[in-house]
Design a protein around this motif. Structure first.
Motif, PDB file in Angstrom:
ATOM      1  N   MET A  18       0.825  -1.211   0.000  1.00  0.00           N
ATOM      2  CA  MET A  18       0.000   0.000   0.000  1.00  0.00           C
ATOM      3  C   MET A  18       0.855   1.255   0.000  1.00  0.00           C
ATOM      4  O   MET A  18       0.536   2.240  -0.648  1.00  0.00           O
ATOM      5  CB  MET A  18      -0.895   0.031   1.249  1.00  0.00           C
ATOM      6  CG  MET A  18      -2.214  -0.686   1.068  1.00  0.00           C
ATOM      7  SD  MET A  18      -3.128  -0.131  -0.367  1.00  0.00           S
ATOM      8  CE  MET A  18      -3.853   1.384   0.234  1.00  0.00           C
ATOM      9  N   LEU A  19       1.977   1.189   0.745  1.00  0.00           N
ATOM     10  CA  LEU A  19       2.829   2.373   0.838  1.00  0.00           C
ATOM     11  C   LEU A  19       3.347   2.803  -0.527  1.00  0.00           C
ATOM     12  O   LEU A  19       3.565   3.981  -0.774  1.00  0.00           O
ATOM     13  CB  LEU A  19       4.017   2.076   1.758  1.00  0.00           C
ATOM     14  CG  LEU A  19       3.702   2.228   3.249  1.00  0.00           C
ATOM     15  CD1 LEU A  19       4.909   1.837   4.079  1.00  0.00           C
ATOM     16  CD2 LEU A  19       3.288   3.667   3.548  1.00  0.00           C
ATOM     17  N   LEU A  20       3.507   1.811  -1.422  1.00  0.00           N
ATOM     18  CA  LEU A  20       4.042   2.128  -2.736  1.00  0.00           C
ATOM     19  C   LEU A  20       3.138   3.096  -3.485  1.00  0.00           C
ATOM     20  O   LEU A  20       3.596   3.882  -4.298  1.00  0.00           O
ATOM     21  CB  LEU A  20       4.182   0.846  -3.560  1.00  0.00           C
ATOM     22  CG  LEU A  20       5.419  -0.014  -3.297  1.00  0.00           C
ATOM     23  CD1 LEU A  20       5.327  -1.291  -4.108  1.00  0.00           C
ATOM     24  CD2 LEU A  20       6.672   0.753  -3.657  1.00  0.00           C
ATOM     25  N   ALA A  21       1.827   3.022  -3.220  1.00  0.00           N
ATOM     26  CA  ALA A  21       0.897   3.884  -3.941  1.00  0.00           C
ATOM     27  C   ALA A  21       0.841   5.277  -3.340  1.00  0.00           C
ATOM     28  O   ALA A  21       0.284   6.189  -3.938  1.00  0.00           O
ATOM     29  CB  ALA A  21      -0.499   3.261  -3.962  1.00  0.00           C
ATOM     30  N   PRO A  72       3.001   7.945  -2.755  1.00  0.00           N
ATOM     31  CA  PRO A  72       3.444   9.156  -3.468  1.00  0.00           C
ATOM     32  C   PRO A  72       2.532   9.527  -4.631  1.00  0.00           C
ATOM     33  O   PRO A  72       2.219  10.707  -4.821  1.00  0.00           O
ATOM     34  CB  PRO A  72       4.832   8.756  -3.986  1.00  0.00           C
ATOM     35  CG  PRO A  72       5.273   7.644  -3.105  1.00  0.00           C
ATOM     36  CD  PRO A  72       4.036   6.917  -2.668  1.00  0.00           C
ATOM     37  N   ILE A 117      -0.635   8.917  -4.981  1.00  0.00           N
ATOM     38  CA  ILE A 117      -1.896   9.474  -4.484  1.00  0.00           C
ATOM     39  C   ILE A 117      -1.697  10.905  -4.010  1.00  0.00           C
ATOM     40  O   ILE A 117      -2.504  11.795  -4.314  1.00  0.00           O
ATOM     41  CB  ILE A 117      -2.463   8.586  -3.350  1.00  0.00           C
ATOM     42  CG1 ILE A 117      -2.865   7.223  -3.921  1.00  0.00           C
ATOM     43  CG2 ILE A 117      -3.658   9.249  -2.686  1.00  0.00           C
ATOM     44  CD1 ILE A 117      -3.305   6.231  -2.887  1.00  0.00           C
TER      45      ILE A 117
END
Lengths: 291, 290
Positions: free
Chosen positions: A1-4, A6, A8
């Motif tokens: 989830m963290l990958l998305a 920046p 967002i």
């Protein structure tokens, strides 16, 4: 989830937030400096809808929207069918028809602007081939200018339609054509019963992109006609109206309200189109999220 | 991966009856006329740069006679032109790297994980496709100004990345979905973490899609006009489209030089496109098919 994360953050910050802010600023009379305090309610919107110059731009946008579909669609389908045939130099042709689409609007605008001016090469060419009687003031005559704009738009964007349709044609399975040949179908029967229906989803996506593009048209008009001449030549669009009456004259509240009107018109048309046209394509890119 | 195959796949066998009904000379003729119409104005711009102004005035639709190389030489020798090429390069490359990096990471999440709000997130990005920058430009200008990024390329690059994300994500998600689950299972059995899987498997396998979206982002940035028009008012920060327009109004009487400047400024985008035409067309195929 963290990958998305920046993506967002950037997307919300620079796409969603400005659209929301436009809605907020649209309720103010605001010159763009300091906080917006002069709340005027729906006054900006009432001025927009009462302004005859805005009625003009709506008519121009509508004209461009309909004519883009009616002119470019059929021509592009015929060209794509033609270029899908086995001919020599097909890949070279595909590169060449895409050239106008790749060139920037500024270059297209300057080039066509020079060609179409009264002492330009189009009138020169007409003179050279003995059709001097057909020389016109292509850019300033209000009865001709919007047709000149249509020619330029079609020239710039039809290659994109042809390439899309060619891509769509390539994805039609060969087996269908083989089956049609075994059943003794003629070329035209094959095109009408197999090619055109299966090309449907591609055509509908193209039409959607074309409609949105027509509603947002700015660069070409602004470069060729500038922000004030466009209204006398009859080529002004919602976007050039927004820039001329918003940022250029320093009325950021009013400009934002125009942006909101543009946004709502585009949104309503996009939703209607999605609901009634694109929903037929179960796996369309734009409808996937709503499955 | 139909997306990859489409442009290079050998052309489908035509039925023999086709060729008899459609004489191929007619096909070539129509193709030729269409190509001529597409290229005519481009050739006019390029050839016009090789003429001088009296030639253009006396015969607006003529060929260069004699050929005049001064216009191109002067533009190529001017520092303004190269500065604008540099600015466009910086903006283009930074936008491309940003769009591809952020887009790939978000697409990976969207394509490979099931979680609440996944559909909503995809719809959010897909909705961005419907609303180009025009609608948001006025508040975007204020936002960039308040961030202190006026007259800086960063003020152009950040919004361009944001507005490039929808197309990138819509093209990349099908690519990433097409990577078989078995590969991910095999990688995790071999002790690879999810991040390791991302960098070692996903990035290389999605390279064709990455190239497509990268080229699209670069060309869009190279040609972008509205945003730089609002953000960049200092001549030193102009990108090529602004520079071309400023040049055209500054030297409006020197048509030949304007045409030379204009044709030189379209070369990089044309080269990029010619090199990667198959990839772009392939990527569009993927986007259409979803």
């Amino acid at each position: 989830m963290l990958l998305a994360g920046p993506a967002i953050v950037v997307f919300v910050g620079f796409v969603i937030l400005p659209v929301v802010l436009a809605g907020y600023y649209g309720f103010f009379r605001w010159k763009g400096f300091g906080p917006a305090t002069d709340f005027v309610g729906f006054q900006n919107y009432m001025i927009i809808f009462a302004d005859s110059a805005f009625h003009d731009v709506l008519r121009h946008n509508g004209f461009i929207l309909v004519l883009s579909l009616v002119l470019q669609g059929p021509i592009a389908i015929v060209l794509a069918l033609l270029l899908n045939r086995k001919i020599r130099g097909r890949s070279l042709i595909r590169v060449l028809i895409f050239v106008p689409y790749i060139i920037s609007e500024v270059i297209v605008g300057i080039g066509w602007g020079l060609m179409l001016q009264t002492s330009g090469s189009v009138n020169g060419l007409l003179e050279n081939i003995g059709l001097g009687a057909f020389q016109r003031d292509w850019l300033s005559d209000p009865s001709i200018a919007i047709w000149s704009l249509m020619v330029i738009i079609s020239w710039k964007y039809i290659g994109f339609a042809v390439i899309l349709f060619l891509a769509g044609l390539q994805s039609i399975p060969d087996e269908l054509y083989e089956a049609a040949a075994i059943d003794g179908a003629s070329y035209w029967q094959t095109q009408r019963s197999i090619t055109l229906p299966l090309l449907g989803p591609t055509v509908r996506i193209w039409a959607f992109l074309s409609i949105i593009g027509s509603l947002q048209l700015f660069d070409l008009v602004f470069i060729i006609w500038g922000q004030y001449v466009a209204s006398t030549a009859g080529t002004s669009t919602m976007a050039t109206y927004m820039v001329a009456n918003g940022r250029t004259s320093g009325n950021f509240g009013y400009g934002s309200a125009v942006a909101v009107v543009m946004f709502l018109i585009s949104l309503v048309i996009a939703l209607i189109y999605q609901r009634f046209v694109l929903s037929r394509d179960t796996a369309g890119a734009l409808t996937e999220g709503k499955k | 991966m139909a997306v990859l195959e489409a442009p290079t796949r050998p052309h489908k066998k035509r039925l023999s009856s086709d060729r008899q009904e459609w004489g191929s000379p007619a096909t070539y003729f129509i193709a030729f006329v269409f190509i001529a119409l597409c290229l005519g104005p481009v050739i006019y711009i390029i050839l016009g740069g090789f003429r001088d102004n009296s030639q253009i005035t006396n015969s607006p639709a003529g060929f260069p006679n004699p050929w005049n190389f001064d216009n191109y030489a002067e533009v190529l020798a001017s520092s303004t032109f190269w500065q604008q090429v540099g600015n466009s390069m910086i903006a283009g490359l930074a936008t491309t790297i940003g769009v591809v990096t952020l887009g790939l990471m978000a697409s990976f999440i969207l394509a490979r994980y099931r979680f609440a709000g996944r559909g909503a997130m995809y719809s959010l990005f897909a909705a961005g496709l419907m609303f180009p920058m025009t609608v948001a430009i006025t508040p975007l200008y204020i936002l960039v100004r308040d961030l202190g990024l006026m007259n800086s390329l960063a003020g152009v690059i950040l919004p361009q990345i944001a507005f490039g994300l929808p197309v990138t994500i819509i093209i990349l998600v099908p690519f990433l979905k097409a990577i078989p689950d078995e590969i991910e299972e095999a990688a995790s059995i071999d002790g690879t973490s999810r991040l390791g899987f991302f960098f070692r498997m996903v990035v290389p396998l999605s390279l064709p899609g990455v190239v497509t979206t990268g080229i699209l982002a670069f060309v869009a940035s190279w040609n972008s006009y509205l945003l730089p028009l609002f953000i960049l008012s200092d001549q030193a920060t102009y990108t090529l489209p602004l520079g071309v327009q400023a040049f055209a109004s500054q030297y409006s009487v020197d048509t030949a030089k304007v045409l030379a400047f204009t044709s030189l400024s379209m070369i990089p985008a044309l080269i990029f496109f010619t090199l990667f035409e198959r990839r772009i067309v392939g990527g569009l195929t993927g986007a259409v098919k979803g």
